[in-house]
Scaffold this motif. Structure first.
Motif, PDB file in Angstrom:
ATOM      1  N   LEU A   1      70.526 -31.014  11.310  1.00  0.00           N
ATOM      2  CA  LEU A   1      71.868 -31.477  11.679  1.00  0.00           C
ATOM      3  C   LEU A   1      72.284 -30.949  13.045  1.00  0.00           C
ATOM      4  O   LEU A   1      72.942 -31.650  13.816  1.00  0.00           O
ATOM      5  CB  LEU A   1      72.882 -31.065  10.605  1.00  0.00           C
ATOM      6  N   TYR A   2      71.882 -29.729  13.347  1.00  0.00           N
ATOM      7  CA  TYR A   2      72.177 -29.184  14.674  1.00  0.00           C
ATOM      8  C   TYR A   2      71.461 -30.000  15.744  1.00  0.00           C
ATOM      9  O   TYR A   2      72.045 -30.326  16.783  1.00  0.00           O
ATOM     10  CB  TYR A   2      71.754 -27.718  14.762  1.00  0.00           C
ATOM     11  N   TYR A   3      70.198 -30.348  15.502  1.00  0.00           N
ATOM     12  CA  TYR A   3      69.463 -31.189  16.453  1.00  0.00           C
ATOM     13  C   TYR A   3      70.144 -32.539  16.609  1.00  0.00           C
ATOM     14  O   TYR A   3      70.299 -33.032  17.719  1.00  0.00           O
ATOM     15  CB  TYR A   3      68.023 -31.392  15.987  1.00  0.00           C
ATOM     16  N   HIS A   4      70.555 -33.121  15.501  1.00  0.00           N
ATOM     17  CA  HIS A   4      71.116 -34.476  15.525  1.00  0.00           C
ATOM     18  C   HIS A   4      72.462 -34.529  16.247  1.00  0.00           C
ATOM     19  O   HIS A   4      72.709 -35.430  17.043  1.00  0.00           O
ATOM     20  CB  HIS A   4      71.258 -34.996  14.092  1.00  0.00           C
ATOM     21  N   PHE A   5      73.339 -33.570  15.965  1.00  0.00           N
ATOM     22  CA  PHE A   5      74.692 -33.635  16.510  1.00  0.00           C
ATOM     23  C   PHE A   5      74.859 -32.878  17.826  1.00  0.00           C
ATOM     24  O   PHE A   5      75.669 -33.266  18.661  1.00  0.00           O
ATOM     25  CB  PHE A   5      75.710 -33.125  15.497  1.00  0.00           C
ATOM     26  N   VAL A   6      74.124 -31.797  18.036  1.00  0.00           N
ATOM     27  CA  VAL A   6      74.273 -31.010  19.259  1.00  0.00           C
ATOM     28  C   VAL A   6      73.080 -31.264  20.169  1.00  0.00           C
ATOM     29  O   VAL A   6      73.232 -31.735  21.284  1.00  0.00           O
ATOM     30  CB  VAL A   6      74.416 -29.506  18.949  1.00  0.00           C
ATOM     31  N   GLY A   7      71.901 -30.926  19.682  1.00  0.00           N
ATOM     32  CA  GLY A   7      70.664 -31.214  20.392  1.00  0.00           C
ATOM     33  C   GLY A   7      70.589 -30.667  21.799  1.00  0.00           C
ATOM     34  O   GLY A   7      71.256 -29.700  22.150  1.00  0.00           O
TER      35      GLY A   7
ATOM     36  N   ALA B   1      70.314 -32.394  25.679  1.00  0.00           N
ATOM     37  CA  ALA B   1      70.322 -33.638  26.454  1.00  0.00           C
ATOM     38  C   ALA B   1      69.195 -33.698  27.477  1.00  0.00           C
ATOM     39  O   ALA B   1      68.608 -34.750  27.712  1.00  0.00           O
ATOM     40  CB  ALA B   1      71.666 -33.791  27.158  1.00  0.00           C
ATOM     41  N   SER B   2      68.854 -32.559  28.066  1.00  0.00           N
ATOM     42  CA  SER B   2      67.852 -32.577  29.129  1.00  0.00           C
ATOM     43  C   SER B   2      66.420 -32.543  28.602  1.00  0.00           C
ATOM     44  O   SER B   2      65.495 -32.901  29.316  1.00  0.00           O
ATOM     45  CB  SER B   2      68.074 -31.388  30.065  1.00  0.00           C
ATOM     46  N   GLY B   3      66.214 -32.075  27.386  1.00  0.00           N
ATOM     47  CA  GLY B   3      64.872 -31.982  26.821  1.00  0.00           C
ATOM     48  C   GLY B   3      64.138 -30.716  27.204  1.00  0.00           C
ATOM     49  O   GLY B   3      62.982 -30.542  26.859  1.00  0.00           O
ATOM     50  N   SER B   4      64.783 -29.818  27.911  1.00  0.00           N
ATOM     51  CA  SER B   4      64.129 -28.583  28.335  1.00  0.00           C
ATOM     52  C   SER B   4      64.371 -27.415  27.386  1.00  0.00           C
ATOM     53  O   SER B   4      63.831 -26.342  27.601  1.00  0.00           O
ATOM     54  CB  SER B   4      64.596 -28.208  29.744  1.00  0.00           C
ATOM     55  N   CYS B   5      65.172 -27.608  26.361  1.00  0.00           N
ATOM     56  CA  CYS B   5      65.441 -26.555  25.390  1.00  0.00           C
ATOM     57  C   CYS B   5      64.247 -26.419  24.459  1.00  0.00           C
ATOM     58  O   CYS B   5      63.743 -27.403  23.934  1.00  0.00           O
ATOM     59  CB  CYS B   5      66.692 -26.874  24.582  1.00  0.00           C
ATOM     60  N   ALA B   6      63.798 -25.190  24.232  1.00  0.00           N
ATOM     61  CA  ALA B   6      62.591 -24.975  23.437  1.00  0.00           C
ATOM     62  C   ALA B   6      62.793 -25.306  21.963  1.00  0.00           C
ATOM     63  O   ALA B   6      61.917 -25.894  21.336  1.00  0.00           O
ATOM     64  CB  ALA B   6      62.139 -23.528  23.576  1.00  0.00           C
ATOM     65  N   ILE B   7      63.921 -24.949  21.408  1.00  0.00           N
ATOM     66  CA  ILE B   7      64.128 -25.123  19.971  1.00  0.00           C
ATOM     67  C   ILE B   7      64.761 -26.465  19.650  1.00  0.00           C
ATOM     68  O   ILE B   7      64.345 -27.157  18.727  1.00  0.00           O
ATOM     69  CB  ILE B   7      64.978 -23.966  19.414  1.00  0.00           C
ATOM     70  N   THR B   8      65.757 -26.868  20.381  1.00  0.00           N
ATOM     71  CA  THR B   8      66.532 -28.049  20.000  1.00  0.00           C
ATOM     72  C   THR B   8      66.082 -29.342  20.660  1.00  0.00           C
ATOM     73  O   THR B   8      66.719 -30.367  20.486  1.00  0.00           O
ATOM     74  CB  THR B   8      68.023 -27.828  20.306  1.00  0.00           C
TER      75      THR B   8
ATOM     76  N   LYS C   1      63.233 -30.973  20.038  1.00  0.00           N
ATOM     77  CA  LYS C   1      62.512 -31.793  19.053  1.00  0.00           C
ATOM     78  C   LYS C   1      63.054 -31.489  17.654  1.00  0.00           C
ATOM     79  O   LYS C   1      63.376 -30.338  17.350  1.00  0.00           O
ATOM     80  CB  LYS C   1      61.022 -31.483  19.083  1.00  0.00           C
ATOM     81  N   PRO C   2      63.130 -32.492  16.791  1.00  0.00           N
ATOM     82  CA  PRO C   2      63.668 -32.243  15.445  1.00  0.00           C
ATOM     83  C   PRO C   2      62.780 -31.327  14.606  1.00  0.00           C
ATOM     84  O   PRO C   2      63.288 -30.570  13.780  1.00  0.00           O
ATOM     85  CB  PRO C   2      63.769 -33.639  14.831  1.00  0.00           C
ATOM     86  N   VAL C   3      61.480 -31.357  14.825  1.00  0.00           N
ATOM     87  CA  VAL C   3      60.587 -30.489  14.042  1.00  0.00           C
ATOM     88  C   VAL C   3      60.853 -29.029  14.368  1.00  0.00           C
ATOM     89  O   VAL C   3      60.941 -28.185  13.469  1.00  0.00           O
ATOM     90  CB  VAL C   3      59.108 -30.853  14.318  1.00  0.00           C
TER      91      VAL C   3
ATOM     92  N   GLY D   1      65.519 -23.539  11.723  1.00  0.00           N
ATOM     93  CA  GLY D   1      66.618 -23.435  10.758  1.00  0.00           C
ATOM     94  C   GLY D   1      66.141 -22.997   9.392  1.00  0.00           C
ATOM     95  O   GLY D   1      66.789 -22.186   8.723  1.00  0.00           O
ATOM     96  N   SER D   2      64.986 -23.484   8.950  1.00  0.00           N
ATOM     97  CA  SER D   2      64.467 -23.076   7.641  1.00  0.00           C
ATOM     98  C   SER D   2      64.062 -21.607   7.649  1.00  0.00           C
ATOM     99  O   SER D   2      64.262 -20.899   6.666  1.00  0.00           O
ATOM    100  CB  SER D   2      63.299 -23.963   7.230  1.00  0.00           C
TER     101      SER D   2
END
Length: 64
Positions: A22-28, A30-37, A39-41, A47-48
């Protein structure tokens, strides 16, 4: 580990995975350079992990 401890930790893993996605889906990211957020995997696995560790705090150990 007792069966109760495994169930509590498992619930934490599931809740953490849902929260990570949900954090990936709603916050994510935008630039794609974030290591954790980026990609959804990655976000779901992170998170798990955190959910399992957090819920594992509430497991009481048996005293001998």
């Amino acid at each position: 580990m007792t069966q109760k401890a495994i169930i509590i930790t498992g619930i934490g893993i599931v809740i953490g995975a849902m929260g990570g996605y949900l954090y990936y889906h709603f916050v994510g990211c935008a630039s794609g350079s974030c290591a954790i957020t980026s990609k959804p995997v990655n976000s779901t696995l992170y998170g798990s992990l955190l959910g399992g560790l957090l819920f594992n705090i509430f497991v009481k150990e048996e005293r001998k």
